[in-house]
Design a protein around this motif. Sequence first.
Motif, PDB file in Angstrom:
ATOM      1  N   ALA A 138      12.467   8.469   9.990  1.00 54.80           N
ATOM      2  CA  ALA A 138      12.743   7.976   9.057  1.00 54.80           C
ATOM      3  C   ALA A 138      12.828   8.893   7.823  1.00 54.80           C
ATOM      4  O   ALA A 138      11.527   9.503   7.697  1.00 54.80           O
ATOM      5  CB  ALA A 138      11.850   6.729   8.637  1.00 54.80           C
ATOM      6  N   SER A 139      13.742   9.287   7.016  1.00 54.54           N
ATOM      7  CA  SER A 139      13.661   9.940   5.888  1.00 54.54           C
ATOM      8  C   SER A 139      13.738   9.244   4.592  1.00 54.54           C
ATOM      9  O   SER A 139      13.795   8.027   4.578  1.00 54.54           O
ATOM     10  CB  SER A 139      15.081  11.263   6.117  1.00 54.54           C
ATOM     11  N   PRO A 140      13.580   9.977   3.575  1.00 54.22           N
ATOM     12  CA  PRO A 140      13.521   9.353   2.411  1.00 54.22           C
ATOM     13  C   PRO A 140      14.653   8.495   2.194  1.00 54.22           C
ATOM     14  O   PRO A 140      15.636   8.583   2.505  1.00 54.22           O
ATOM     15  CB  PRO A 140      13.410  10.237   1.120  1.00 54.22           C
ATOM     16  N   GLN A 186       6.469  -3.303   7.193  1.00 52.21           N
ATOM     17  CA  GLN A 186       7.733  -2.598   6.684  1.00 52.21           C
ATOM     18  C   GLN A 186       7.153  -1.456   6.008  1.00 52.21           C
ATOM     19  O   GLN A 186       6.484  -1.347   5.236  1.00 52.21           O
ATOM     20  CB  GLN A 186       8.477  -3.747   5.756  1.00 52.21           C
ATOM     21  N   PHE A 187       7.854  -0.246   6.474  1.00 48.29           N
ATOM     22  CA  PHE A 187       7.528   0.927   5.883  1.00 48.29           C
ATOM     23  C   PHE A 187       8.948   1.500   5.270  1.00 48.29           C
ATOM     24  O   PHE A 187       9.898   1.154   5.525  1.00 48.29           O
ATOM     25  CB  PHE A 187       7.560   2.024   6.785  1.00 48.29           C
ATOM     26  N   TYR A 188       8.693   1.959   3.946  1.00 44.14           N
ATOM     27  CA  TYR A 188       9.648   2.606   3.342  1.00 44.14           C
ATOM     28  C   TYR A 188       9.203   4.179   2.741  1.00 44.14           C
ATOM     29  O   TYR A 188       8.295   4.286   1.944  1.00 44.14           O
ATOM     30  CB  TYR A 188       9.761   1.729   1.737  1.00 44.14           C
ATOM     31  N   VAL A 189      10.081   4.873   3.354  1.00 42.71           N
ATOM     32  CA  VAL A 189       9.789   6.313   3.053  1.00 42.71           C
ATOM     33  C   VAL A 189      10.300   6.504   1.914  1.00 42.71           C
ATOM     34  O   VAL A 189      11.409   6.733   1.619  1.00 42.71           O
ATOM     35  CB  VAL A 189      10.367   7.102   4.091  1.00 42.71           C
ATOM     36  N   ILE A 190       9.433   7.501   1.104  1.00 38.08           N
ATOM     37  CA  ILE A 190       9.477   8.004  -0.255  1.00 38.08           C
ATOM     38  C   ILE A 190       9.820   9.604  -0.183  1.00 38.08           C
ATOM     39  O   ILE A 190      10.727  10.062  -0.799  1.00 38.08           O
ATOM     40  CB  ILE A 190       8.497   7.770  -1.159  1.00 38.08           C
ATOM     41  N   GLU A 191       8.781  10.190   0.726  1.00 38.46           N
ATOM     42  CA  GLU A 191       9.006  11.720   0.907  1.00 38.46           C
ATOM     43  C   GLU A 191       8.728  12.019   2.221  1.00 38.46           C
ATOM     44  O   GLU A 191       7.900  11.375   2.776  1.00 38.46           O
ATOM     45  CB  GLU A 191       7.798  12.528   0.066  1.00 38.46           C
ATOM     46  N   ILE A 206       0.843  -1.238  -0.054  1.00 38.63           N
ATOM     47  CA  ILE A 206      -0.022  -0.073   0.053  1.00 38.63           C
ATOM     48  C   ILE A 206       0.935   1.228   0.042  1.00 38.63           C
ATOM     49  O   ILE A 206       2.058   1.240   0.209  1.00 38.63           O
ATOM     50  CB  ILE A 206      -0.972   0.012   1.241  1.00 38.63           C
ATOM     51  N   GLU A 207       0.180   2.468  -0.438  1.00 38.95           N
ATOM     52  CA  GLU A 207       0.931   3.789  -0.491  1.00 38.95           C
ATOM     53  C   GLU A 207       0.289   4.460   0.511  1.00 38.95           C
ATOM     54  O   GLU A 207      -1.107   4.652   0.444  1.00 38.95           O
ATOM     55  CB  GLU A 207       0.943   4.363  -1.851  1.00 38.95           C
ATOM     56  N   VAL A 208       0.857   5.238   1.524  1.00 32.50           N
ATOM     57  CA  VAL A 208       0.230   5.842   2.378  1.00 32.50           C
ATOM     58  C   VAL A 208       0.653   7.156   2.659  1.00 32.50           C
ATOM     59  O   VAL A 208       1.986   7.496   2.623  1.00 32.50           O
ATOM     60  CB  VAL A 208       0.530   5.240   3.967  1.00 32.50           C
ATOM     61  N   GLU A 209      -0.110   8.170   2.477  1.00 32.36           N
ATOM     62  CA  GLU A 209       0.145   9.466   2.632  1.00 32.36           C
ATOM     63  C   GLU A 209      -0.209  10.014   3.982  1.00 32.36           C
ATOM     64  O   GLU A 209      -1.378  10.016   4.285  1.00 32.36           O
ATOM     65  CB  GLU A 209      -0.286  10.464   1.377  1.00 32.36           C
ATOM     66  N   VAL A 210       0.739  10.572   4.952  1.00 32.01           N
ATOM     67  CA  VAL A 210       0.446  10.861   6.055  1.00 32.01           C
ATOM     68  C   VAL A 210       0.502  12.455   6.090  1.00 32.01           C
ATOM     69  O   VAL A 210       1.763  13.239   6.057  1.00 32.01           O
ATOM     70  CB  VAL A 210       1.450  10.369   7.264  1.00 32.01           C
ATOM     71  N   PRO A 211      -0.550  13.541   6.339  1.00 29.98           N
ATOM     72  CA  PRO A 211      -0.417  14.667   6.287  1.00 29.98           C
ATOM     73  C   PRO A 211       0.163  15.307   7.735  1.00 29.98           C
ATOM     74  O   PRO A 211       0.376  14.491   8.723  1.00 29.98           O
ATOM     75  CB  PRO A 211      -1.913  15.211   6.306  1.00 29.98           C
ATOM     76  N   PRO A 212       0.741  16.435   7.871  1.00 28.09           N
ATOM     77  CA  PRO A 212       1.543  16.898   9.097  1.00 28.09           C
ATOM     78  C   PRO A 212       0.575  16.909  10.012  1.00 28.09           C
ATOM     79  O   PRO A 212      -0.717  17.340  10.034  1.00 28.09           O
ATOM     80  CB  PRO A 212       1.598  18.499   8.679  1.00 28.09           C
ATOM     81  N   GLY A 213       1.074  16.330  11.169  1.00 35.05           N
ATOM     82  CA  GLY A 213       0.152  16.172  12.607  1.00 35.05           C
ATOM     83  C   GLY A 213      -0.607  15.005  12.505  1.00 35.05           C
ATOM     84  O   GLY A 213      -1.299  14.767  13.620  1.00 35.05           O
ATOM     85  N   SER A 214      -0.488  14.044  11.619  1.00 34.47           N
ATOM     86  CA  SER A 214      -1.339  12.861  11.694  1.00 34.47           C
ATOM     87  C   SER A 214      -0.642  11.702  12.051  1.00 34.47           C
ATOM     88  O   SER A 214       0.746  12.001  12.120  1.00 34.47           O
ATOM     89  CB  SER A 214      -1.786  12.572  10.306  1.00 34.47           C
ATOM     90  N   MET A 272       4.970   7.259   1.990  1.00 31.82           N
ATOM     91  CA  MET A 272       5.730   5.740   2.307  1.00 31.82           C
ATOM     92  C   MET A 272       4.813   4.655   1.640  1.00 31.82           C
ATOM     93  O   MET A 272       3.710   4.643   1.347  1.00 31.82           O
ATOM     94  CB  MET A 272       5.857   5.602   3.797  1.00 31.82           C
ATOM     95  N   LEU A 273       5.655   3.658   1.298  1.00 31.50           N
ATOM     96  CA  LEU A 273       5.176   2.387   0.933  1.00 31.50           C
ATOM     97  C   LEU A 273       5.310   1.474   2.029  1.00 31.50           C
ATOM     98  O   LEU A 273       6.294   1.542   2.959  1.00 31.50           O
ATOM     99  CB  LEU A 273       5.840   1.843  -0.191  1.00 31.50           C
ATOM    100  N   VAL A 274       4.161   0.777   2.205  1.00 32.38           N
ATOM    101  CA  VAL A 274       3.841  -0.280   3.595  1.00 32.38           C
ATOM    102  C   VAL A 274       3.791  -1.638   2.864  1.00 32.38           C
ATOM    103  O   VAL A 274       2.628  -1.775   2.232  1.00 32.38           O
ATOM    104  CB  VAL A 274       3.067   0.167   4.464  1.00 32.38           C
ATOM    105  N   LEU A 275       4.464  -2.614   3.440  1.00 30.74           N
ATOM    106  CA  LEU A 275       4.508  -3.896   2.904  1.00 30.74           C
ATOM    107  C   LEU A 275       3.637  -4.627   4.027  1.00 30.74           C
ATOM    108  O   LEU A 275       4.406  -4.598   5.311  1.00 30.74           O
ATOM    109  CB  LEU A 275       5.666  -4.371   2.522  1.00 30.74           C
ATOM    110  N   ILE A 276       2.588  -5.097   3.931  1.00 29.21           N
ATOM    111  CA  ILE A 276       1.787  -5.787   5.084  1.00 29.21           C
ATOM    112  C   ILE A 276       0.878  -6.957   4.640  1.00 29.21           C
ATOM    113  O   ILE A 276       0.926  -7.490   3.573  1.00 29.21           O
ATOM    114  CB  ILE A 276       0.719  -4.765   5.804  1.00 29.21           C
TER     115      ILE A 276
END
Length: 150
Positions: free
Chosen positions: A79-81, A55-60, A35-43, A105-109
């Motif tokens: 975790a940075s890009p 497993q999380f892989y940070v893209i931005e 899955i791709e997850v977009e987390v806005p500021p403060g979330s 981020m991409l998340v493998l679940i």
Amino acid sequence: MKIDVTNPYDGQTLWVVADRIRFLGGLVGSNLELIEVEVPPGSGTPPHSHASPEQFYVIEGELTVRHFAEGGPPEVTVASPGTSVRIGPREPHNYSNDSSHPVRMLVLIETSMVIFFRDIGTAEPQTQPDFARIGAAMQQHGIEMPTMAA
């Protein structure tokens, strides 16, 4: 052999509270999905644990990940890009976007977590989350909130 392609504007998208989740598909013959997850500021998520690893892989952006070890302060990773964070089964953890920019981020679940996200996801961001519904789904899917020492 069948080939499935998900283009940038394909894939089911749901909102889990304020986070946007785009379902990219799974590996045939496994119970793993991406899955791709977009987390806005403060979330972010509250501290929780579940049977499946992830497993999380940070893209931005910069994602703050906390691991809550028993009896001590949380272990904090920013975790940075390009950073990958693996979380084992039943490990109490959470993540948050403590910056002023979105995190992607991409998340493998495992499929069990995809089902949970589909159960609680909505078509639009939730300004007033239905905590009773989310709590019931957490209980149904075996997702626990650890007791934190005061």
